[in-house]
Design an enzyme around this catalytic site. Structure first.
Site, PDB file in Angstrom:
ATOM      1  N   ASP A   1     114.059  20.021  40.002  1.00  0.00           N
ATOM      2  CA  ASP A   1     114.601  20.735  41.215  1.00  0.00           C
ATOM      3  C   ASP A   1     113.931  21.193  43.012  1.00  0.00           C
ATOM      4  O   ASP A   1     115.075  21.914  43.463  1.00  0.00           O
ATOM      5  CB  ASP A   1     114.918  22.500  40.343  1.00  0.00           C
ATOM      6  CG  ASP A   1     115.819  22.580  39.388  1.00  0.00           C
ATOM      7  OD1 ASP A   1     116.976  21.321  38.991  1.00  0.00           O
ATOM      8  OD2 ASP A   1     116.497  23.258  38.731  1.00  0.00           O
TER       9      ASP A   1
ATOM     10  N   ASP B   1     116.526  27.937  28.763  1.00  0.00           N
ATOM     11  CA  ASP B   1     116.642  28.552  29.448  1.00  0.00           C
ATOM     12  C   ASP B   1     116.250  29.236  30.527  1.00  0.00           C
ATOM     13  O   ASP B   1     116.108  29.622  31.790  1.00  0.00           O
ATOM     14  CB  ASP B   1     117.962  27.972  30.991  1.00  0.00           C
ATOM     15  CG  ASP B   1     118.646  26.324  30.698  1.00  0.00           C
ATOM     16  OD1 ASP B   1     117.627  25.792  30.344  1.00  0.00           O
ATOM     17  OD2 ASP B   1     119.459  26.359  29.902  1.00  0.00           O
TER      18      ASP B   1
END
Length: 633
Positions: free
Chosen positions: A353, A572
């Site tokens: 990311d 997550d």
């Protein structure tokens, strides 16, 4: 991480036999000014009521300016989606015509195409005859799930796909990896299927130290003993049919995340890097087959700059880049460089990311700082240059996912950023073996019942509210197009793409069984897509998600592998703040009661409740992922 909202050079096979598994397919010798062809047909994945297949078409005669491939199924197989050609089916008869960008095929040229199909019978016989432009090809192949070694990509370049509306400005995932995840059982070579052939690859009796094009081909994936033990404990506690399905997950290779400096030597009882590599060596010795260990490098300063769930320990303002190099990358390099690990293949996944945040999220102060100081680019360049210099280490850069970079207005700047990255890396473009998408995300590998350009009520599918004019509605089409664009920018044609399929199966009772009959675009898309999220901007601990395709090498044109980078069952991010010493916060996107923001269309987050810190074991999520696995476990 933030919302994580081909391959190989085009193969020119010598005229002669095309080998599929152990079956030779002899093409017809072309007469002068004649059409002639050979076809390789394979089964890539198979499950209880469907399968993914591949067709490699080779021109063995005069050049084609266009082509039409025809064949027939014998067991009621029906194609639900195809790519690299226009697919149609009438009864048992399948017709594939070229796209505008792959109609011209010279003598010796190859076109790779693929499809998914429904399978109503327990038998999945291969077609017995293939024809191109009305001429029978000189041979047929038998189905095999053995991967092919060449992955020619003819997908259209990204520049040909225009976008008519701007993408959402931020889509990144905050899911953070964990330092421990492992296994007690021997490694597996590939993804098992519920029926049909199992992917296997021949391997040398003595693992080679030679550098290869694709580190996953012909190798066992490393089974993390820590993760496998956790899975086996959960399976034993659950028992019954579901427990038996859970136990199968322990047999699959998953990545090891190094998400802080302490993880290098082991923290909180988890193995450190050297201990994992020692375990990989032991698995290699016991199996007599090469092992590839996948290691996630994840500790850039200002990490996860647009989100909160996986904020890291290093800050740019506090000398973070220098510490990243000397206290994090250099010790990793020192361990991986040890001669005793030379026979292993080590695949490194660089900074999930991070670089995509520089394209869409510069309105966030930490991202803007990462951009203005060059810390993200310099950090990844330093890591890639050091790691790729080790002969048995391979480097893959994270490229977010189709729901983040799938618009041309995002994808083209990202490709340019990758060129800048290469220019700052020791070794340049050649320091990168490939790129990986969908890390810790849930975007489907393939949407089986529709395409992005399919017209519904006079409008393309991609213009639906769910896709917002994104060019790509699934990961496979996205990474194949991205690969083409990266090669055009200067990256070598040997680069390969990978997709994290650990949580993007979307099975279970909510999975559509086919395309909707509605002529209203949004109704059609919402009823047809297997991606059951409310919005593509939702990323945290998604309710309803399931495990996807099993790890395997060479699954499709341009792809090195399907991999499980995010171990299924690891959170997550936390639903609410939990005190910790890992720098991890609570992102509102992990709170199921949060009503959203512009990044997810002001929708509810669809996150599961009571989630632990990013990277920690989340039993409720694991149980749901196994229940909703597709193909089923």
């Amino acid at each position: 991480m933030s919302i994580r909202m081909t391959r190989r050079r085009a193969a020119v096979v010598a005229v002669g036999a095309v080998v599929v598994g152990t079956v030779a397919v002899l093409p017809a010798l072309p007469a002068s000014a004649a059409t002639a062809c050979s076809v390789t047909y394979k089964i890539v994945n198979q499950w209880s009521n469907g399968f993914q297949g591949g067709v490699t078409l080779k021109n063995t005669g005069d050049a084609w300016t266009s082509w039409t491939l025809t064949f027939s199924f014998a067991n009621g197989q029906t194609v639900s989606q195809g790519w690299s050609g226009k697919w149609a089916q009438s009864s048992a008869n399948v017709t594939v015509t070229n796209e505008t960008w792959n109609g011209s095929v010279a003598n010796g040229g190859v076109v790779d195409m693929g499809f998914t199909a429904n399978l109503p019978s327990a038998t999945n016989a291969a077609p017995t005859s293939f024809s191109v432009n009305g001429v029978v090809c000189g041979g047929t192949s038998t189905p095999t799930s053995a991967p092919v070694t060449s992955r020619a990509v003819t997908s259209a370049p990204v520049t040909s796909r225009a976008v008519t509306s701007a993408p959402v400005t931020s889509r990144a995932v905050t899911s953070a990896p964990v330092t421990s995840r492992a296994v007690t059982s021997a490694p597996v070579t590939s993804a098992p299927v519920t029926s049909g052939p199992v992917v296997t690859s021949a391997a040398p009796s003595t693992p080679s130290t030679a550098r290869v094009d694709n580190p996953y081909a012909g190798a066992n994936g490393y089974i993390n003993p820590d993760y496998a033990a956790q899975v086996n404990a959960a399976a034993a506690a659950k028992g019954g049919t579901l427990g038996a399905a859970m136990a199968k997950v322990a047999q699959q290779p998953t990545a090891v995340w190094l998400d802080r400096i302490a993880a290098i030597n082991g923290a909180n009882g988890a193995k450190g890097l050297a201990a994992h590599l020692d375990a990989a060596l032991a698995q290699q010795t016991s199996s007599g087959k090469q092992v590839v260990a996948t290691i996630v490098i994840y500790d850039l300063p200002n990490r996860d700059c647009s989100a909160l769930a996986s904020n890291g320990e290093l800050l740019i303002a506090n000398n973070g880049l220098a510490r990243y190099k000397t206290e994090y990358i250099d010790p990793i390099v020192a361990i991986m460089s040890q001669s005793k690990y030379a026979s292993l293949r080590i695949s490194t996944i660089l900074e999930p990311d991070s670089l995509p945040n520089l394209i869409t999220n510069l309105s966030f102060a930490k991202c803007a700082e990462a951009n203005s100081t060059g810390a993200y680019v310099d950090g990844v360049a330093y890591a890639a240059g050091k790691l790729h210099a080790i002969p048995n280490v391979y480097t893959y850069v994270d490229v977010a996912h189709s729901g983040w970079l799938g618009w041309d207005s995002n994808l083209t700047p990202f490709v340019n950023l990758m060129a800048t990255l290469a220019s700052r890396t020791t070794g340049g473009y050649s320091a990168y073996d490939g790129f990986v998408s969908n890390t810790a995300n849930t975007t489907p590998t393939i949407e089986p019942y529709m395409t992005a350009t399919q017209s519904i009520g006079g409008n393309p599918v991609r213009s639906a509210n769910f896709y917002q004019w994104n060019q790509y509605i699934d990961e496979q089409s996205f990474v194949q197009a991205l690969r083409t664009a990266l090669i055009a920018k200067g990256f070598p044609s040997t680069i390969g793409m990978m997709i994290d399929t650990s949580r993007n199966g979307w099975g279970g009772s909510a999975r559509p069984a086919g395309a909707s009959t509605s002529t209203d675009l949004n109704t059609f898309v919402n009823a047809t897509k297997i991606d059951r999220r409310i919005h593509r901007g939702n990323w945290c601990n998604q309710n309803g998600a399931g495990i996807g395709f099993r790890p395997q090498a060479n699954p499709a044109a341009g792809l090195d592998a399907y991999v499980w980078i995010k171990p299924p069952g690891e959170s997550d991010g936390a639903s609410a703040f939990i005190p910790n010493d890992e720098g991890k916060g609570a992102d509102p996107m992990c709170d199921p009661t949060y009503t959203g923001n512009s990044l997810n269309g002001n929708n509810l987050t669809n996150a599961l409740p009571n989630a632990p810190l990013a990277g920690k074991w989340f039993p409720a999520q694991f149980e749901q992922l196994v229940t909703n696995a597709y193909p089923a476990l």
